[in-house]
Design a protein around this motif. Structure first.
Motif, short mmCIF file in Angstrom:
data_model
loop_
_atom_site.label_atom_id
_atom_site.label_comp_id
_atom_site.label_asym_id
_atom_site.label_seq_id
_atom_site.Cartn_x
_atom_site.Cartn_y
_atom_site.Cartn_z
N ASP A 28 -10.55 -0.35 8.20
CA ASP A 28 -10.62 -1.16 6.99
C ASP A 28 -12.11 -1.32 6.69
OD1 ASP A 28 -9.88 -4.68 6.30
OD2 ASP A 28 -10.39 -3.02 4.98
N PHE A 65 -4.66 7.40 1.69
CA PHE A 65 -4.39 6.24 0.85
C PHE A 65 -4.24 6.66 -0.61
CE2 PHE A 65 -4.52 2.02 -0.69
CZ PHE A 65 -5.41 1.97 -1.75
N GLY A 93 -11.92 -7.20 3.71
CA GLY A 93 -10.70 -7.44 2.96
C GLY A 93 -10.42 -6.42 1.89
N THR A 94 -10.83 -5.20 2.11
CA THR A 94 -10.47 -4.16 1.15
C THR A 94 -8.99 -3.83 1.29
OG1 THR A 94 -11.22 -2.51 2.71
CG2 THR A 94 -12.76 -3.18 0.99
N TYR A 95 -8.48 -3.21 0.29
CA TYR A 95 -7.04 -3.02 0.19
C TYR A 95 -6.61 -1.61 0.56
CZ TYR A 95 -6.97 -7.50 -2.18
OH TYR A 95 -7.08 -8.82 -2.49
N TYR A 116 0.75 5.44 0.90
CA TYR A 116 0.02 6.53 1.54
C TYR A 116 0.84 7.81 1.43
CZ TYR A 116 -2.88 2.96 3.81
OH TYR A 116 -3.73 1.91 4.06
N ASP A 162 -2.14 -10.20 3.77
CA ASP A 162 -3.33 -10.32 2.93
C ASP A 162 -4.19 -9.10 3.18
OD1 ASP A 162 -5.73 -13.05 2.32
OD2 ASP A 162 -5.17 -11.25 1.18
N ALA A 163 -5.14 -8.88 2.33
CA ALA A 163 -6.07 -7.77 2.54
C ALA A 163 -6.81 -7.98 3.85
CB ALA A 163 -7.07 -7.71 1.39
N GLY A 164 -7.02 -6.90 4.57
CA GLY A 164 -7.73 -6.97 5.83
C GLY A 164 -6.87 -7.33 7.00
N GLU A 165 -5.62 -7.68 6.75
CA GLU A 165 -4.69 -7.99 7.83
C GLU A 165 -3.90 -6.74 8.20
OE1 GLU A 165 -6.28 -11.49 8.19
OE2 GLU A 165 -4.63 -10.84 9.48
N TYR A 192 -6.57 1.47 4.06
CA TYR A 192 -7.00 1.98 5.35
C TYR A 192 -7.42 3.42 5.19
CZ TYR A 192 -5.08 -1.89 8.09
OH TYR A 192 -4.82 -3.11 8.64
N GLN A 226 -1.50 -3.87 8.51
CA GLN A 226 -0.55 -3.23 7.60
C GLN A 226 0.62 -2.72 8.43
OE1 GLN A 226 -2.31 -0.30 5.00
NE2 GLN A 226 -4.12 -1.55 4.62
N TYR A 243 -2.53 3.28 15.49
CA TYR A 243 -1.12 3.47 15.17
C TYR A 243 -0.58 4.65 15.97
CZ TYR A 243 -1.37 0.42 11.08
OH TYR A 243 -1.53 -0.66 10.24
N TYR A 299 -1.96 -6.19 -4.92
CA TYR A 299 -2.01 -7.54 -4.38
C TYR A 299 -1.54 -8.48 -5.48
CZ TYR A 299 -3.95 -12.05 -3.03
OH TYR A 299 -4.11 -13.38 -2.74
N SER A 333 -2.91 0.54 -3.94
CA SER A 333 -2.45 -0.71 -3.35
C SER A 333 -2.34 -1.78 -4.42
CB SER A 333 -3.38 -1.18 -2.23
OG SER A 333 -4.69 -1.38 -2.72
N TYR A 348 0.85 -1.19 0.00
CA TYR A 348 0.00 0.00 0.00
C TYR A 348 0.89 1.24 0.00
CZ TYR A 348 -2.81 -3.63 2.37
OH TYR A 348 -3.42 -4.80 2.73
N ASN A 350 -14.41 -3.70 8.69
CA ASN A 350 -13.96 -5.06 8.89
C ASN A 350 -13.10 -5.12 10.15
OD1 ASN A 350 -13.31 -7.81 8.27
ND2 ASN A 350 -11.33 -7.06 7.54
N ASN A 351 -12.22 -4.16 10.28
CA ASN A 351 -11.43 -4.05 11.49
C ASN A 351 -10.97 -2.62 11.68
OD1 ASN A 351 -8.76 -3.58 10.25
ND2 ASN A 351 -8.92 -5.71 9.58
N SER A 370 -4.95 -3.28 -6.75
CA SER A 370 -6.14 -3.80 -6.08
C SER A 370 -7.10 -2.70 -5.65
CB SER A 370 -5.74 -4.62 -4.86
OG SER A 370 -4.86 -3.90 -4.03
N ASP A 371 -6.59 -1.51 -5.41
CA ASP A 371 -7.46 -0.42 -5.01
C ASP A 371 -6.74 0.90 -5.31
OD1 ASP A 371 -9.72 -0.24 -2.12
OD2 ASP A 371 -9.65 0.93 -3.97
N LYS A 372 -7.54 1.92 -5.48
CA LYS A 372 -6.97 3.21 -5.83
C LYS A 372 -7.68 4.29 -5.03
CE LYS A 372 -5.52 5.48 -10.10
NZ LYS A 372 -5.60 5.45 -11.57
#
Lengths: 112, 113
Positions: free
Chosen positions: B92, A45, B97-99, A35, A96-99, B101, A101, B35, A50, A48, A33, B30-31, A55-57
């Motif tokens: 998130d 953001f 599971g989006t990519y 930022y 992974d996504a959602g984990e 934050y 960062q 930080y 994957y 990103s 990702y 999602n979560n 995967s995302d913009k």
């Protein structure tokens, strides 16, 4: 433990020049990702990746582009730099996504 | 528009006191993560709390999450001068599971020795 590596840590450029920022994720992390954090601002953001695919913009200017390479490192290319591009640029990686960062130390870009 | 807003924007306390920071967000998540950032430096991950969790602890840190109110709080107990930093919440957002934050505006904490 290995962390996210970013290079360079500091960069000074003139207006209208080009800059390339590099990011090396934590080993086995396949998601990267980017930022941007302006002075006194919260991180925003940009984009990103994957598994080497975008995967995302987010709010990334058209003057910026990025890609993720086969070794999972990523590069953010910034062209026609403007004064307002001066900021801290963070790269983060996750398993992974959602984990979680995990952020690198950032690249401080100053455009003169 | 900003997903997360934190309050207070700035907090100054004495060493040994507890510090509580709050984060509110707008969309389902999602979560949520907290930080810490020391003066223009890197973002250090503190705690991740998932949408089905209500409370998590890590050392002197306690995070709560109230999804019905779309809010979270970070409590730092027995604060130390080294806790002086800006604290951000990051969400998130759904779908799962989006990519990316979305960061809140941050709370600047100053702990006086």
């Amino acid at each position: 433990a290995a962390g996210v590596i970013q290079s360079p840590r500091h960069l000074i450029k003139e207006k209208r020049e080009t800059a390339t920022l590099k990011c090396y994720p934590i080993p086995r992390h396949d998601t990267v990702y980017w930022y941007q954090q302006g002075p006194g601002q919260d991180p925003q953001f940009l984009i990103s990746f994957y598994e080497k695919m975008q995967s995302d913009k987010g709010s990334i200017p058209d003057r910026f582009s990025a890609q993720q390479f086969s070794d999972y490192h990523s590069e953010l290319n910034m062209s026609s730099l403007e004064l307002g591009d001066s900021a801290l640029y963070f790269c983060a990686s996750s398993l992974d996504a959602g984990e979680t960062q995990y952020f690198g130390p950032g690249t401080r870009l100053l455009v003169l | 528009s900003q997903q997360g807003e934190e309050d207070p924007q700035a907090l100054s306390i004495q060493e040994g006191e507890n510090a509580t920071m709050n984060c509110s967000y707008k969309t389902s998540i999602n979560n949520l993560q907290w930080y810490r950032q020391n003066s223009g430096r890197g973002l250090v991950h503190l705690i991740l709390i998932r949408s089905n969790e209500r409370e998590k602890h890590s050392g002197r840190l306690r995070v709560t999450l109230d999804t019905s109110k779309k809010s979270s709080s970070l409590l730092i107990t027995a604060s130390r001068a080294a806790d002086t930093a800006s604290y951000f919440c990051a969400t998130d957002p759904f779908p799962s599971g989006t990519y990316k934050y979305i960061f809140g505006t941050g709370t600047r904490l100053k702990v006086l020795a």
